[in-house]
Design an enzyme around this catalytic site. Structure first.
Site, PDB file in Angstrom:
ATOM      1  N   SER A  64       0.843  -1.192   0.000  1.00 45.58           N
ATOM      2  CA  SER A  64       0.000   0.000   0.000  1.00 45.58           C
ATOM      3  C   SER A  64       0.877   1.240   0.000  1.00 45.58           C
ATOM      4  O   SER A  64       2.096   1.169   0.249  1.00 45.58           O
ATOM      5  CB  SER A  64      -0.896  -0.002   1.246  1.00 45.58           C
ATOM      6  OG  SER A  64      -1.543   1.240   1.427  1.00 45.58           O
ATOM      7  N   TYR A  77      -3.264  -1.184  10.060  1.00 49.67           N
ATOM      8  CA  TYR A  77      -3.192  -1.290   8.599  1.00 49.67           C
ATOM      9  C   TYR A  77      -1.775  -1.006   8.098  1.00 49.67           C
ATOM     10  O   TYR A  77      -1.224  -1.754   7.280  1.00 49.67           O
ATOM     11  CB  TYR A  77      -4.187  -0.317   7.970  1.00 49.67           C
ATOM     12  CG  TYR A  77      -4.246  -0.388   6.457  1.00 49.67           C
ATOM     13  CD1 TYR A  77      -4.920  -1.437   5.829  1.00 49.67           C
ATOM     14  CD2 TYR A  77      -3.641   0.579   5.661  1.00 49.67           C
ATOM     15  CE1 TYR A  77      -4.974  -1.517   4.440  1.00 49.67           C
ATOM     16  CE2 TYR A  77      -3.696   0.512   4.283  1.00 49.67           C
ATOM     17  CZ  TYR A  77      -4.363  -0.538   3.678  1.00 49.67           C
ATOM     18  OH  TYR A  77      -4.404  -0.611   2.303  1.00 49.67           O
TER      19      TYR A  77
END
Length: 239
Positions: A64, A77
């Site tokens: 990400s 996350y």
């Protein structure tokens, strides 16, 4: 036995919360899916990838933009995406060193904002925070619907565009693929000036999150403007 020529590990969930606010259960759930899921799939399919030798095979793991710098409000996350990045780079090194794995091409993908329902699908873990830092209370995004609206804005990357960028990167032998102008900007910033990233995280996320201006101007122009901003910030730092 069965053979596999390409493995894409792309599943993931998100928890929008600070380190202090993240529960043990939320942390374990995010890590189990985002990082554990990639590990499990790679372990299960690895014999099938090995069986495909000498034909070149591809393993593509999705990290990400949150695996490039430390975003506030992304305790679980961000950790999971850095773990995916580290695991992928470690596996890539093994593929380069071990003859039995030398036919496997490994790519890690760092998408920026892509128009998916990830916030809506994990609404129970979207808390009173904003990915990227503190902002005025009246502008704060406090629920999954508001975050989904931001993610679906006209400047963020469409799934089709993301798929094309990833596929083209893999076909061209790229070991790292940055999806979207926002991801490219953050990557450049993290390489050129770690100091700027760590001391101006709010500005960094604002620059990366302003998808429309970057897409309108183009990647090269946007990066040039960002570098000028870094230079001006350095000039203001007392010697």
């Amino acid at each position: 036995g069965p053979k596999v020529h390409a493995l894409f590990n792309n599943a993931g969930i998100i928890c929008a919360e600070t380190f202090i606010g993240t529960s043990f259960e939320e942390y374990d759930r995010v890590l189990a899916i985002n990082q554990g899921g990639v590990f499990n799939c790679l372990k299960i399919f690895l014999p099938m990838l090995q069986a495909s030798a000498p034909r070149t095979c591809a393993v593509v793991n999705t990290s990400s933009i949150a695996g490039l710098i430390g975003y506030p409000g992304n305790a679980a996350y961000g950790t999971s995406k850095w773990a995916v990045r580290g695991m992928t780079e470690g596996f890539k090194s093994e593929c380069k060193l071990m003859p039995a794995l030398s036919h496997i091409q490994v790519t890690v993908v760092h998408p920026g904002a892509v128009q998916t329902p990830i916030f809506l699908n994990n609404s129970e873990m979207i808390h009173d925070t904003k990915l990227g830092g503190e902002i005025d209370e009246k502008y704060k995004l406090t629920n999954a619907d508001q975050m989904h609206k931001l993610l679906s804005s006209g400047g963020s990357t469409t799934p089709r565009s993301a798929a094309l960028q990833i596929t083209n990167g893999v076909l061209n032998g790229k070991e790292r693929v940055f999806v979207g102008t926002d991801a490219v900007i953050v990557e450049v910033l993290s390489r050129v000036s770690p100091w700027f990233v760590h001391t101006r995280i709010g500005l960094v996320t604002s620059l990366a999150g302003s998808f429309l201006w970057a897409r309108f101007l183009g990647k090269k122009t946007a990066i040039f403007i960002v570098l000028l901003i870094i230079y001006r910030c350095y000039k203001k730092v007392p010697s």
